[in-house]
Design an enzyme around this catalytic site. Structure first.
Site, PDB file in Angstrom:
ATOM      1  N   ASP A  92      -9.158   0.102  -6.922  1.00  0.00           N
ATOM      2  CA  ASP A  92      -7.752  -0.001  -6.526  1.00  0.00           C
ATOM      3  C   ASP A  92      -7.203   1.319  -5.988  1.00  0.00           C
ATOM      4  O   ASP A  92      -6.020   1.599  -6.114  1.00  0.00           O
ATOM      5  CB  ASP A  92      -6.866  -0.483  -7.697  1.00  0.00           C
ATOM      6  CG  ASP A  92      -7.388  -1.761  -8.299  1.00  0.00           C
ATOM      7  OD1 ASP A  92      -7.779  -2.653  -7.532  1.00  0.00           O
ATOM      8  OD2 ASP A  92      -7.440  -1.869  -9.539  1.00  0.00           O
ATOM      9  N   LYS A 115      -8.777   1.442  -0.860  1.00  0.00           N
ATOM     10  CA  LYS A 115      -9.892   1.474   0.109  1.00  0.00           C
ATOM     11  C   LYS A 115      -9.656   0.533   1.278  1.00  0.00           C
ATOM     12  O   LYS A 115     -10.067   0.819   2.399  1.00  0.00           O
ATOM     13  CB  LYS A 115     -11.212   1.072  -0.586  1.00  0.00           C
ATOM     14  CG  LYS A 115     -11.653   2.047  -1.655  1.00  0.00           C
ATOM     15  CD  LYS A 115     -12.943   1.597  -2.310  1.00  0.00           C
ATOM     16  CE  LYS A 115     -12.820   0.356  -3.161  1.00  0.00           C
ATOM     17  NZ  LYS A 115     -11.966   0.475  -4.334  1.00  0.00           N
ATOM     18  N   ALA A 170     -13.230  -8.184  -6.336  1.00  0.00           N
ATOM     19  CA  ALA A 170     -12.500  -7.191  -5.542  1.00  0.00           C
ATOM     20  C   ALA A 170     -11.282  -7.818  -4.877  1.00  0.00           C
ATOM     21  O   ALA A 170     -11.250  -9.021  -4.622  1.00  0.00           O
ATOM     22  CB  ALA A 170     -13.420  -6.630  -4.461  1.00  0.00           C
ATOM     23  N   GLY A 171     -10.299  -6.986  -4.592  1.00  0.00           N
ATOM     24  CA  GLY A 171      -9.133  -7.444  -3.832  1.00  0.00           C
ATOM     25  C   GLY A 171      -8.707  -6.301  -2.943  1.00  0.00           C
ATOM     26  O   GLY A 171      -8.164  -5.312  -3.426  1.00  0.00           O
ATOM     27  N   HIS A 172      -9.039  -6.369  -1.662  1.00  0.00           N
ATOM     28  CA  HIS A 172      -8.701  -5.282  -0.748  1.00  0.00           C
ATOM     29  C   HIS A 172      -7.480  -5.680   0.074  1.00  0.00           C
ATOM     30  O   HIS A 172      -7.523  -6.626   0.850  1.00  0.00           O
ATOM     31  CB  HIS A 172      -9.897  -4.957   0.145  1.00  0.00           C
ATOM     32  CG  HIS A 172     -11.042  -4.351  -0.629  1.00  0.00           C
ATOM     33  ND1 HIS A 172     -12.295  -4.170  -0.110  1.00  0.00           N
ATOM     34  CD2 HIS A 172     -11.090  -3.867  -1.898  1.00  0.00           C
ATOM     35  CE1 HIS A 172     -13.061  -3.605  -1.036  1.00  0.00           C
ATOM     36  NE2 HIS A 172     -12.354  -3.421  -2.118  1.00  0.00           N
ATOM     37  N   GLN A 220     -14.612  -1.962  -5.937  1.00  0.00           N
ATOM     38  CA  GLN A 220     -14.371  -1.332  -7.235  1.00  0.00           C
ATOM     39  C   GLN A 220     -14.422   0.202  -7.099  1.00  0.00           C
ATOM     40  O   GLN A 220     -14.078   0.705  -6.039  1.00  0.00           O
ATOM     41  CB  GLN A 220     -15.368  -1.823  -8.301  1.00  0.00           C
ATOM     42  CG  GLN A 220     -15.155  -3.281  -8.716  1.00  0.00           C
ATOM     43  CD  GLN A 220     -15.871  -4.269  -7.812  1.00  0.00           C
ATOM     44  OE1 GLN A 220     -17.013  -4.073  -7.455  1.00  0.00           O
ATOM     45  NE2 GLN A 220     -15.193  -5.331  -7.447  1.00  0.00           N
ATOM     46  N   ASP A 244       3.247   9.309  -1.937  1.00  0.00           N
ATOM     47  CA  ASP A 244       4.690   9.051  -1.954  1.00  0.00           C
ATOM     48  C   ASP A 244       5.188   8.573  -3.316  1.00  0.00           C
ATOM     49  O   ASP A 244       6.350   8.778  -3.669  1.00  0.00           O
ATOM     50  CB  ASP A 244       5.069   8.039  -0.869  1.00  0.00           C
ATOM     51  CG  ASP A 244       4.212   6.794  -0.920  1.00  0.00           C
ATOM     52  OD1 ASP A 244       2.968   6.943  -0.934  1.00  0.00           O
ATOM     53  OD2 ASP A 244       4.769   5.681  -0.976  1.00  0.00           O
TER      54      ASP A 244
END
Ligand code: IMP
Length: 429
Positions: A13, A16, A39-41, A221, A330
């Site tokens: 997380d 990427k 995964a969750g991109h 990951q 930020d």
């Protein structure tokens, strides 16, 4: 020609998806080499938010070829769904996506076994997508690869062997008959689907290298979830680290030029396990809200903490990182002081390297250095020199502390919210 591996240098997380999407402009082929739909991109493209689980985020770059290589474990139903979703968004997938005949499948019994383990004492907080059981079958030599899935007689026999062998565990959750039905659900349709994408990916990649194409390997990951070098056993069941890009794709190590590590300006982790710099207080909650730290796959709130240079130094060494990309700077606007963990105290001794022992990992106390914060907004700034001095000092401190130069800094999800620091980095668009 150039080849680049992009890996997560923390617990996943790190952002990427956006970095691969940005650098993917220079790539001809983008390759996923491990993991699965755990995964969750997340990528924002054309003002729309896409969350990709199994298909490389490079698919959003028009005209690029994308490979799901042998090291990935794939859920056939979820993959078909992902392709359908992309097509519904007018993203062309056919002729651009190549799925390795050598890749292993995640089948419904893997999900049941994952859920079973997660319901007991050995729980580690997995995504319950069946990843661990699918990789266990692969190394246990009873897995089913796409090439064999495409052969109905072979598939039927392999499924039956697996169901019989696993029945003592499975039948506490579901009958074998129901499981057979689930496993063969949509089989003909799925075979027809895969027929359009199955490929001899090692040959395809060798051809691309021979033609001097640019190859980008997209890790899923992160280093601390690596089954060898992460916080074992609270890890995933594959190797997200750079070395695995070769094993997971069938490309030799001499072909790799660069390894970029993606790091968040602070640290997060989902699931259970050691996290020395975790903030279990109101400020941790604030970081989660400000950084929108909720899992892209499971929606689970992420645990948040300070930047851990011990972790990132470990990642630098294990992956052979040549450059870094820093994300979400930020989110630290207005935080004063900003703390960075530079060492741990373990059993009263100062350690500078990440320890192997699970007890040491669980009891390590962070030793912090305080740095001045910055209150001026940084989002929207696209030149390093225009960052507030304290933000520049923070970035420079991180790079020095882990010993690797910063190539880019990302703020926000869209591509233009990026500072290109190292103009010599040839992957910068
Ligand atoms: P599994 O990969 O589903 O077996 O989960 C093992 C551990 O890896 C759990 O702590 C998950 O939360 C974590 N994990 C798996 N995939 C990701 C990811 O893409 N990002 C962050 N954590 C992940």
């Amino acid at each position: 020609m150039s080849t680049l591996i992009v890996v997560g240098a923390q617990w996943g997380d790190e952002g990427k998806g956006k970095i691969v999407h940005l650098l993917g402009k220079k790539a001809d082929v983008i390759v996923r080499y491990q993991g699965g739909n755990n995964a969750g991109h997340t990528v924002v493209f054309d003002g729309k938010k896409f969350v990709l689980h199994q298909i490389p985020s490079g698919i959003l770059q028009p005209g690029r070829r994308c490979v799901i290589a042998n090291g990935v474990v794939m859920d056939p139903w979820a993959l078909r769904e992902e392709v359908r979703f992309l097509e519904s968004q007018k993203i062309k997938v056919k002729g651009r996506l190549f799925i390795s005949a050598w890749a292993h499948l995640i089948l419904p019994y893997h999900r049941y076994l994952d859920a079973l383990r997660e319901s007991g004492k050995g729980k580690i907080g997995t995504t319950k997508r069946g990843i661990g059981p699918a990789y266990s079958d692969k190394v246990g030599r009873v897995g089913i690869r796409l090439a064999d899935y495409m052969d109905p007689a072979a598939f039927k026999e392999l499924v039956e062997q697996n169901l019989q062998a696993k029945s003592p565990l499975l039948t506490s959750l579901v009958s074998l008959d129901d499981l057979r039905k689930e496993t063969f659900k949509d089989y003909d349709d799925l075979r027809a689907f895969f027929a359009e994408y199955i490929a001899e990916t090692p040959t395809l990649l060798a051809d691309a290298l021979a033609k001097k194409k640019n190859l980008l390997f997209e890790g899923a990951q992160g280093t601390m979830l690596d089954v060898d070098f992460g916080t074992y056993p609270f890890v995933t069941s594959s190797n997200p680290i750079a070395g695995a890009a070769c094993v997971g794709s069938g490309v030799g190590p001499a072909a790799i030029d660069e390894v970029l590590g993606v790091v968040k300006a602070y640290t997060t982790r989902v699931g259970d396990g050691p996290f020395p710099t975790e903030l279990k207080d109101a400020f941790g909650d604030q970081l989660r809200e400000r950084g929108q730290e909720f899992g892209a796959t499971t929606g689970r709130p992420r645990r948040c903490g300070w930047f851990d240079a011990v972790v990132v130094r470990h990642a630098v060494r294990i992956n052979g990182l040549t450059r870094l990309a820093l994300t979400k700077l930020d989110v630290l606007e207005g935080v004063d002081p900003i703390r960075v963990c530079v060492a741990y105290k373990v059993d009263g001794k100062i350690v500078k390297e990440f320890p192997a022992s699970r007890r040491a990992q669980a009891t390590a106390e962070p030793v912090y250095k305080n740095l001045p914060g910055f209150s001026e907004p940084v989002k929207g700034i696209t030149e390093y020199k225009k960052l507030p001095k304290a933000a520049q000092a923070y970035v420079a401190f991180l790079a020095k502390e882990v010993g690797v130069p910063m190539a880019l800094i990302s703020m926000g999800r869209s591509r233009d919210e990026t500072i290109l620091v190292d103009k010599k980095f040839r992957w910068i668009p």
